[in-house]
Design an enzyme around this catalytic site. Structure first.
Site, PDB file in Angstrom:
ATOM      1  N   GLU A 147      27.636  39.312  74.440  1.00 22.80           N
ATOM      2  CA  GLU A 147      28.693  38.305  74.785  1.00 22.80           C
ATOM      3  C   GLU A 147      27.910  37.003  75.418  1.00 22.80           C
ATOM      4  OE1 GLU A 147      31.788  40.232  77.275  1.00 22.80           O
ATOM      5  OE2 GLU A 147      32.172  41.417  75.597  1.00 22.80           O
ATOM      6  N   GLU A 200      32.429  46.666  70.480  1.00 23.73           N
ATOM      7  CA  GLU A 200      33.299  46.857  71.516  1.00 23.73           C
ATOM      8  C   GLU A 200      34.963  46.748  71.193  1.00 23.73           C
ATOM      9  OE1 GLU A 200      32.512  45.232  75.515  1.00 23.73           O
ATOM     10  OE2 GLU A 200      30.338  45.215  74.943  1.00 23.73           O
TER      11      GLU A 200
END
Length: 493
Positions: A172, A291
């Protein structure tokens, strides 16, 4: 409500990569300490791993587990989790405001993975570190050479390499919450150079680059294009992350979550193929949805935690029936896109937004979301078959024109079983389904399992571990999908 679902044997989506049923363990909350690892627990093995947790993970048939993060990895020195435990440093862990003891690191985790029967998907730190530390970790993990880091592994008691084949290039990296946040061109360059070095050390590894942190990000789209332009030739996968929830308590709107996931996947596929065409490449970038889950229940309680604790109870969502229906529906969507989604990681596996919960020093229990994951993972191996569906749609809140019914089928490798996964998203209205199997002559319905119930907010706990469990449906002449339900149907030849 009437609905028609048709499966044709020649309507093949793709052979399913079993890594679509992967999961995730981060050094976050009680995922590791008090989750998979608790020395002194009555079920602990010789390394301190809880065997009661291992038994439930075995039910889920998880082929790969992403590790060690997550936000955690962007400030992590992998060397801290190797060698003599007595000499390992305790450190401030900035991603989750905790203290990391480093009792468990790659040395222990790879052994845990072997004992569970799963592979490791290893993430490298591209927040505070870079190509040098990543290539050293690949050598430590995978090389047999008489060289420094391979010998370090041997000194630490592991003669044979760990043979980790799937690696994440950071986590991320466009998020302002991330340690070492990068701009797209900054990340694209470091990902490219890190990938080059890692593959020089082991040419057989596969690499996952960070996509943007979700479809809500202002960087979404432009980030993916920039990163792929910089590093396309060295990459195998692009990551997607997304979580779903019902914070406004509109259950009917919530039932449209899978359509949001589907749209996200399709947009990322378009971007990957656009850059493929630009590059005039023969290689298609596949997707790693590494995720995904429902996550919103624990947000307020997490704000109350004091900083700098060891393994505080963070992100411990308590799931209910409607969450289980949505999770099952999200898995249907992953299978519908299995031609491009080759890896997917339910985030996470134990205690932290997880299907499995533990009591420190005590028992273990299954959350509601355990069941759709289990049935899909156990029965969804083989070839995905597309459904032709005729049903109405609903609009509720932000959810517009959502199909009332959705489904996908999986034909087993020996073609003796056809698994159908189906959802009725309309709460309170049953669907009478005409199911057509074209090319599947001789297949008979032998099992129908449903996640359904009168109370969508009901959930399990250590005191009531079986309050919400799958319902075994009676097989009759007509097929009915209860209003607001996720379903597994097994056909055998």
């Amino acid at each position: 409500m009437k609905a028609s679902i048709k499966f044709s044997k020649d309507a093949v989506i793709s052979k399913i990569d079993e890594r679509i049923y992967s999961s995730f363990i981060e050094h976050l909350g009680r995922a590791v300490y008090g989750g998979i690892y608790e020395p002194g627990h009555p079920t602990a093995d010789d390394m301190g791993f809880r065997k009661d947790v291992m038994e439930l993970i075995a039910e889920l048939k998880v082929p790969m587990v992403r590790y060690p993060g997550g936000n955690f990895v962007s400030g992590y020195n992998w060397e801290d989790g190797t060698g003599d435990r007595a000499k390992r440093p305790k450190k401030l862990e900035l991603a989750w405001n905790s203290v990391e003891t480093n009792e468990v690191g790659i040395d222990e985790f790879q052994e845990w993975a072997k004992r569970v029967g799963t592979d490791v998907m290893m993430a490298v730190n591209l927040g505070t570190r870079g190509p040098e530390e990543a290539r050293n970790l690949v050598e430590y993990s995978n090389q047999k050479t008489d060289t420094y880091y391979a010998n370090k592994r041997r000194e630490n008691g592991f003669e044979e390499p760990f043979n980790i084949k799937t690696w994440c290039l950071g986590n991320e990296m466009d998020g302002d919450w991330q340690i070492g946040t990068k701009r797209a061109n900054e990340y694209g360059r470091i990902a490219c150079e890190t990938a080059k070095l890692m593959k020089m050390v082991d040419k057989d590894i596969e690499l996952v680059a960070c996509g943007s942190s979700g479809p809500f990000m202002p960087t979404f789209g432009e980030w993916e294009e920039t990163v792929l332009r910089e590093a396309y030739e060295h990459l195998d996968y692009l990551s997607l992350h997304s979580y779903y929830g019902n914070p406004e308590d509109n259950s009917q709107e919530y039932m449209g979550s899978a359509c949001i996931m589907d749209s996200f996947i399709r947009k990322v596929v378009e971007i990957c193929d656009k850059i493929k065409e630009e590059k005039k490449s023969d290689k298609s970038i596949m997707l790693s949805f590494d995720e995904w889950n429902v996550w919103f229940h624990s947000n307020e309680q997490d704000k109350e935690q004091e900083p700098w604790q060891i393994a505080p109870p963070l992100l411990e969502d308590m799931y209910n029936l409607e969450d289980a229906i949505v999770v099952g529906d999200l898995m249907i969507t992953l299978l519908k896109n299995s031609d491009r989604v080759k890896i997917a990681c339910l985030a996470q596996l134990v205690n932290v937004i997880a299907p499995i919960m533990t009591v420190t020093g005590g028992g273990v229990w299954k959350q509601t979301i355990f069941y759709p994951f289990k049935y899909t993972s156990q029965n969804g191996r083989g070839t995905a078959i597309k459904a032709e569906i005729e049903a109405g749609t609903f609009t509720e809140g932000k959810a517009e024109n959502i199909p009332n019914v959705d489904a996908v089928a999986v034909l087993s490798e020996d073609e003796k079983e056809l698994a159908v996964f189906a959802v009725n998203r309309v709460i309170g209205e049953d669907a009478e389904v005409e199911l057509k199997l074209d090319g599947f002559e001789g297949y008979k319905l032998t099992e129908h399992v449903s996640m359904e119930g009168a109370d969508l907010k009901a959930g399990n706990s250590i005191d009531e571990p079986e309050k919400v469990v799958p319902v075994i449906k009676e097989i009759g002449e007509t097929l009915k999908l209860t209003g607001g339900s996720w379903n597994f149907l097994k056909f055998e030849k």
